[in-house]
Design an enzyme around this catalytic site. Structure first.
Site, PDB file in Angstrom:
ATOM      1  N   CYS A 132     -13.712  17.079  14.770  1.00 40.41           N
ATOM      2  CA  CYS A 132     -12.436  17.752  15.054  1.00 40.41           C
ATOM      3  C   CYS A 132     -12.578  19.266  15.189  1.00 40.41           C
ATOM      4  CB  CYS A 132     -11.402  17.385  13.991  1.00 40.41           C
ATOM      5  SG  CYS A 132     -11.773  17.964  12.312  1.00 40.41           S
ATOM      6  N   HIS A 153      -8.466  18.245   8.815  1.00 38.41           N
ATOM      7  CA  HIS A 153      -8.407  17.827  10.221  1.00 38.41           C
ATOM      8  C   HIS A 153      -7.677  18.885  11.033  1.00 38.41           C
ATOM      9  CE1 HIS A 153      -8.799  15.030  13.500  1.00 38.41           C
ATOM     10  NE2 HIS A 153      -7.527  15.172  13.798  1.00 38.41           N
ATOM     11  N   HIS A 178      -7.278  16.090  20.217  1.00 39.15           N
ATOM     12  CA  HIS A 178      -8.124  16.151  19.025  1.00 39.15           C
ATOM     13  C   HIS A 178      -9.176  15.064  19.053  1.00 39.15           C
ATOM     14  CE1 HIS A 178      -5.919  13.011  16.274  1.00 39.15           C
ATOM     15  NE2 HIS A 178      -5.781  12.696  17.535  1.00 39.15           N
TER      16      HIS A 178
END
Length: 389
Positions: A301, A349, A361
């Site tokens: 990520c 994240h 993402h």
């Protein structure tokens, strides 16, 4: 007087009444049935589908957290290795200079020996345990020639600097070893969490996997609904801002002032950079998530967001918990394309906002870079929004 009541035969059955032998058997059966009923829940100790889903999600989040620690350890190790290499090169260079200085002093000692000089000062210096021992002996320094003094000074300087750099290199090597140990630990943690998640999923039946897919579909629908709601709110807010700006411009024009707002150039600059970052991110859609990866074939990520903004000329840190501090925090209602959206209390994240409640993402292992609602894991999962440039 004898009783006329007849004795009841043993082992026979009287209407509605069991004999002791049969009663014992019945009680045993009841006990066994009771035990079976009590044991049934214990025997069926398989977790519910919801529990499995939560456990798998938790494991993936723990793996992401461990991945950030791995990324930080990897970055630290790389920097430390570079420092060690630089120090070792410096030590080698200074050692060479020290040897050259020693050779020059040796030439003075040889000359003194050949000529039978009365005071072999340079030889005495070279044989001393340390340069300071030599200077502490007598006033030999006063008896040296100018060239000898220069050579001794050079030797002392080179020896001191070489010893200092060797010590720095030794300490850096120890730090590098610690960093490498931390890297191995973080890597092992990630691998263990992912293995645990795969094991849990492998135990599910085809029917259970289908039910999980249906639950995921419902979550996506709810996330899309919330994204649409946010998009409407942002559109209304943008319209109100534009109307306010028009009224301000109109008022400025009527008063003879043609100045524009001070935020316009900054907004234009940010929009240009954000467009480049988003263009890069869109080009990565479909590439696999791989923990610790920074491209070009795969990403995790924070690796994706770092690479996207690098394409726009902006350098971001490697990890999510550093990226969250690499810009200006803005309210979710004011999120703009290019902003970074962070998730969970431990900031494990991140995605890059594209507008209308959506982001690009790299979700988790086993998935691919994709567009998805920022509400993919519920509104409470959103930690903050940061504008990086």
């Amino acid at each position: 007087m004898a009783s006329h009541r007849k004795s009841r035969p043993t082992g026979t059955r009287v209407a509605g009444i069991r004999t002791p032998a049969l009663a014992t058997a019945a009680l045993t059966s009841v006990a066994l049935l009771s035990q079976s009923a009590n044991a049934a829940p214990a025997a069926d100790d398989k977790p519910s589908l919801e529990e499995v889903e939560k456990k798998v999600d938790d494991l993936y989040r723990q793996a992401e957290s461990a991945t950030d620690k791995y990324n930080a350890a990897k970055e630290k190790t790389a920097k430390q290795r570079k420092r060690v290499d630089t120090l070792l090169d410096d030590v080698a260079e200074r050692t060479q200079k020290l040897n050259e200085a020693r050779e020059e002093l040796g030439s003075f000692a040889s000359a003194q020996y050949r000529t039978g000089a009365a005071a072999p000062d340079t030889a005495t210096f070279l044989l001393a345990d340390t340069p300071q021992d030599y200077f502490d002996q007598t006033q030999l320094m006063d008896r040296m020639t100018g060239r000898q003094k220069v050579a001794v000074d050079d030797y002392v300087t080179q020896q001191s600097e070489t010893m200092k750099k060797r010590q720095e290199a030794t300490e850096s090597l120890e730090t590098l070893s610690d960093s490498q140990d931390g890297l191995k630990t973080a890597k092992a943690t990630v691998q263990r969490k992912l293995a645990d998640a795969r094991e849990l999923m492998s135990k599910l039946t085809a029917e259970e996997k289908a039910r999980l897919a249906a639950i995921e579909k419902e979550k996506r629908a709810e996330a899309a609904r919330k994204a649409d709601e946010l998009a409407r709110q942002q559109a209304a807010q943008q319209k109100a801002q534009e109307e306010a700006a028009q009224q301000q411009d109109s008022g400025s024009s009527s008063s003879g002032s043609g100045s524009s707002t001070s935020t316009a150039p900054a907004d234009s600059s940010y929009a240009t950079k954000a467009d480049k970052a988003l263009a890069f991110a869109r080009a990565q859609i479909g590439k696999p998530y791989v923990w610790g990866a920074v491209g070009p074939g795969s990403y995790d990520c924070s690796g994706l967001t770092q690479a996207a903004w690098k394409a726009a000329g902006v350098t971001l840190p490697r990890t999510t918990y550093d990226q969250v501090n690499a810009g200006t925090t803005v309210p979710l209602s004011q999120a703009r394309p290019g902003d970074l959206v962070f998730f969970y209390d431990d900031v494990t994240h991140v995605g890059i906002y594209i507008g209308n409640g959506m982001m690009i993402h790299a979700p988790k292992p086993g998935t691919y870079v994709r567009e998805e609602s920022i509400y993919y894991d519920g509104e409470s999962a959103i930690h903050s929004v940061v504008r990086p440039a």
